[in-house]
Write an enzyme that holds these catalytic residues in place. Structure first.
Site, PDB file in Angstrom:
ATOM      1  N   GLN A   7      72.629  46.883 -35.255  1.00  0.00           N
ATOM      2  CA  GLN A   7      72.924  47.427 -36.538  1.00  0.00           C
ATOM      3  C   GLN A   7      73.239  49.023 -36.430  1.00  0.00           C
ATOM      4  O   GLN A   7      73.911  49.823 -37.025  1.00  0.00           O
ATOM      5  CB  GLN A   7      71.718  47.304 -37.639  1.00  0.00           C
ATOM      6  CG  GLN A   7      71.756  45.898 -38.221  1.00  0.00           C
ATOM      7  CD  GLN A   7      72.700  45.806 -39.012  1.00  0.00           C
ATOM      8  OE1 GLN A   7      73.593  46.763 -39.634  1.00  0.00           O
ATOM      9  NE2 GLN A   7      73.274  44.632 -39.268  1.00  0.00           N
TER      10      GLN A   7
ATOM     11  N   LEU B 294      58.243  48.225 -34.151  1.00  0.00           N
ATOM     12  CA  LEU B 294      58.332  49.757 -33.521  1.00  0.00           C
ATOM     13  C   LEU B 294      58.363  50.662 -34.434  1.00  0.00           C
ATOM     14  O   LEU B 294      58.053  51.904 -34.277  1.00  0.00           O
ATOM     15  CB  LEU B 294      59.478  49.734 -32.438  1.00  0.00           C
ATOM     16  CG  LEU B 294      59.464  48.836 -31.348  1.00  0.00           C
ATOM     17  CD1 LEU B 294      60.794  49.121 -30.389  1.00  0.00           C
ATOM     18  CD2 LEU B 294      58.234  48.964 -30.603  1.00  0.00           C
TER      19      LEU B 294
ATOM     20  N   HIS C  11      65.941  47.086 -43.718  1.00  0.00           N
ATOM     21  CA  HIS C  11      65.131  46.038 -44.269  1.00  0.00           C
ATOM     22  C   HIS C  11      63.822  46.452 -44.619  1.00  0.00           C
ATOM     23  O   HIS C  11      63.368  47.556 -43.936  1.00  0.00           O
ATOM     24  CB  HIS C  11      64.848  45.239 -42.656  1.00  0.00           C
ATOM     25  CG  HIS C  11      63.966  43.991 -42.689  1.00  0.00           C
ATOM     26  ND1 HIS C  11      63.940  43.106 -44.149  1.00  0.00           N
ATOM     27  CD2 HIS C  11      62.966  43.521 -42.190  1.00  0.00           C
ATOM     28  CE1 HIS C  11      62.772  42.116 -43.897  1.00  0.00           C
ATOM     29  NE2 HIS C  11      62.270  42.192 -42.778  1.00  0.00           N
TER      30      HIS C  11
ATOM     31  N   ASP D 252      64.338  37.569 -47.277  1.00  0.00           N
ATOM     32  CA  ASP D 252      64.940  37.882 -46.101  1.00  0.00           C
ATOM     33  C   ASP D 252      64.103  36.840 -44.593  1.00  0.00           C
ATOM     34  O   ASP D 252      64.431  36.221 -44.031  1.00  0.00           O
ATOM     35  CB  ASP D 252      65.114  38.903 -45.385  1.00  0.00           C
ATOM     36  CG  ASP D 252      65.737  39.249 -44.005  1.00  0.00           C
ATOM     37  OD1 ASP D 252      66.895  39.147 -44.220  1.00  0.00           O
ATOM     38  OD2 ASP D 252      64.954  39.482 -43.086  1.00  0.00           O
TER      39      ASP D 252
ATOM     40  N   GLU E 281      64.828  33.386 -42.707  1.00  0.00           N
ATOM     41  CA  GLU E 281      64.563  33.534 -41.231  1.00  0.00           C
ATOM     42  C   GLU E 281      63.726  32.404 -40.683  1.00  0.00           C
ATOM     43  O   GLU E 281      64.164  31.447 -40.020  1.00  0.00           O
ATOM     44  CB  GLU E 281      64.270  34.592 -40.669  1.00  0.00           C
ATOM     45  CG  GLU E 281      65.331  36.013 -41.038  1.00  0.00           C
ATOM     46  CD  GLU E 281      64.677  37.113 -40.486  1.00  0.00           C
ATOM     47  OE1 GLU E 281      65.338  38.212 -40.383  1.00  0.00           O
ATOM     48  OE2 GLU E 281      63.374  37.274 -40.602  1.00  0.00           O
TER      49      GLU E 281
ATOM     50  N   GLU F  56      76.304  16.038 -30.757  1.00  0.00           N
ATOM     51  CA  GLU F  56      76.282  15.608 -31.952  1.00  0.00           C
ATOM     52  C   GLU F  56      75.359  16.352 -33.034  1.00  0.00           C
ATOM     53  O   GLU F  56      75.721  16.689 -34.262  1.00  0.00           O
ATOM     54  CB  GLU F  56      75.658  14.406 -32.141  1.00  0.00           C
ATOM     55  CG  GLU F  56      76.438  13.336 -31.531  1.00  0.00           C
ATOM     56  CD  GLU F  56      77.662  13.015 -32.552  1.00  0.00           C
ATOM     57  OE1 GLU F  56      77.834  13.476 -33.332  1.00  0.00           O
ATOM     58  OE2 GLU F  56      78.896  12.679 -31.633  1.00  0.00           O
TER      59      GLU F  56
ATOM     60  N   GLU G  31      78.348  20.354 -32.714  1.00  0.00           N
ATOM     61  CA  GLU G  31      79.165  20.349 -34.013  1.00  0.00           C
ATOM     62  C   GLU G  31      78.814  21.167 -35.279  1.00  0.00           C
ATOM     63  O   GLU G  31      79.144  21.167 -36.218  1.00  0.00           O
ATOM     64  CB  GLU G  31      79.320  18.982 -34.312  1.00  0.00           C
ATOM     65  CG  GLU G  31      80.094  18.099 -33.389  1.00  0.00           C
ATOM     66  CD  GLU G  31      80.461  16.857 -33.654  1.00  0.00           C
ATOM     67  OE1 GLU G  31      80.535  16.402 -34.878  1.00  0.00           O
ATOM     68  OE2 GLU G  31      80.579  15.794 -32.724  1.00  0.00           O
TER      69      GLU G  31
END
Length: 329
Positions: free
Chosen positions: A28, A84, A107, A190, A194, A226, A230
């Protein structure tokens, strides 16, 4: 209905004469700072000496220590890992956070859970692109943009909203859409996304499907193709037009199996687990657990990471990808 904003709603001149310090130069940090620079804004990068410093300098950015950047900047965008941020803020940013400056995040974790508690005489805002930094940069270079969220935690100057929109425009987000939210809503949704779906839910579903097929005697390569390889094809269809779009492109057999068997995989127990996960996020239990995990050098994090890296799924994936020219470097 969430408020939405586009190019005409944001005024880049709000940031004229302002110095923007981007703290961090990961995905970012790099994407946002390069976009801001190319939008004609005055950007400096705050870092500690290391690979990121060298990378930023190679990109032609004006690099300095975090403390120097915080002292010089009018706007300080903290783009370090969540775990951090609090220490860097306390030791290197707070001493230089004078009145009317803007403290910014992508965030809301540290603000929402109280790890960072800014003084009342500064603006505290969030501009959160809904995509990784490399995509923020790529879309900008193509004349497009990645959607973003904005939120205002503290508006000391009465200009926080305009600043957030201007910054969003500077990184290209208003070319797509900017939605207004709150630090609480962004943080909790968020983390839930996740943990329950995007990372945790998906990874666990893939591993469970893979193990089920392998344990039943099927070749690991077939199982990988599979349940993992995919998946991208299906997700791309959902991304482009939702579940309905995806079902228009799969067979009738696949759709029937989807609608009748899917709820047996993600049934009542899964819903209960999701509710528990959300409650742990809302109460701050997860945040506390993650902070404590970092304080003791991440024993659980490291053990689980190692176990997944050594899983047969990962070894099989390497072998399958090696067969395909598009994955060869």
């Amino acid at each position: 209905m969430m408020k939405k904003y586009y190019e005409s709603d944001a005024d880049l001149s709000v940031l004229s004469g302002k110095k923007i310090a981007v703290i961090g130069y990961g995905s970012q940090g790099r994407g946002q700072s390069l976009n801001l620079r190319d939008s004609g804004l005055d950007v400096i990068i705050g870092l500690r000496k290391g690979k990121s410093w060298d990378a930023a300098a190679k990109d032609g950015m004006n690099v300095m220590t975090v403390a120097e950047a915080a002292k010089k900047a009018d706007i300080i965008q903290i783009l370090l890992p969540d775990e951090l941020q609090a220490a860097v803020y306390k030791n290197e940013i707070l001493p230089h956070l004078s009145e009317n400056k803007v403290l910014m995040f992508s965030h809301g974790f540290n603000i929402h859970f109280g790890q960072i508690q800014p003084p009342g005489n500064v603006d505290v805002i969030m501009v959160a692109p809904k995509g990784p930094g490399f995509m923020v940069r790529r879309q900008y270079e193509e004349g497009k943009g990645v959607p973003a969220l904005i939120a205002i935690h503290q508006d000391h100057t009465c200009k926080a909203h305009k600043t957030a929109l201007a910054y969003a425009k500077g990184i290209g987000a208003t070319r797509a859409v900017v939605l207004e939210t709150t630090f609480r809503e962004e943080t909790e949704t968020d983390l839930f996304g996740e943990q329950a779906v995007l990372c945790g839910g998906t990874a666990s579903l893939i591993k469970a499907g893979f193990e089920t097929l392998v344990d039943a005697g099927y070749a690991p390569e077939m199982a990988y193709l599979e349940v993992c390889h995919e998946l991208k094809l299906i997700v791309d269809l959902i991304y482009e037009g939702g579940l309905t779009n995806m079902r228009q492109y799969v067979s009738n057999t696949a759709q029937y199996g989807d609608m009748t068997r899917g709820p047996r995989v993600i049934g009542p127990e899964a819903y209960e687990a999701m509710e528990e996960i959300l409650a742990e996020i809302q109460s701050g239990e997860f945040a506390k657990e993650w902070m404590l995990e970092n304080m003791v050098n991440r024993p659980v994090f490291n053990a689980l990471t190692k176990a997944d890296e050594e899983h047969l799924l990962e070894e099989t994936g390497k072998e399958v990808r090696a067969m395909m020219p598009q994955f060869r470097k």
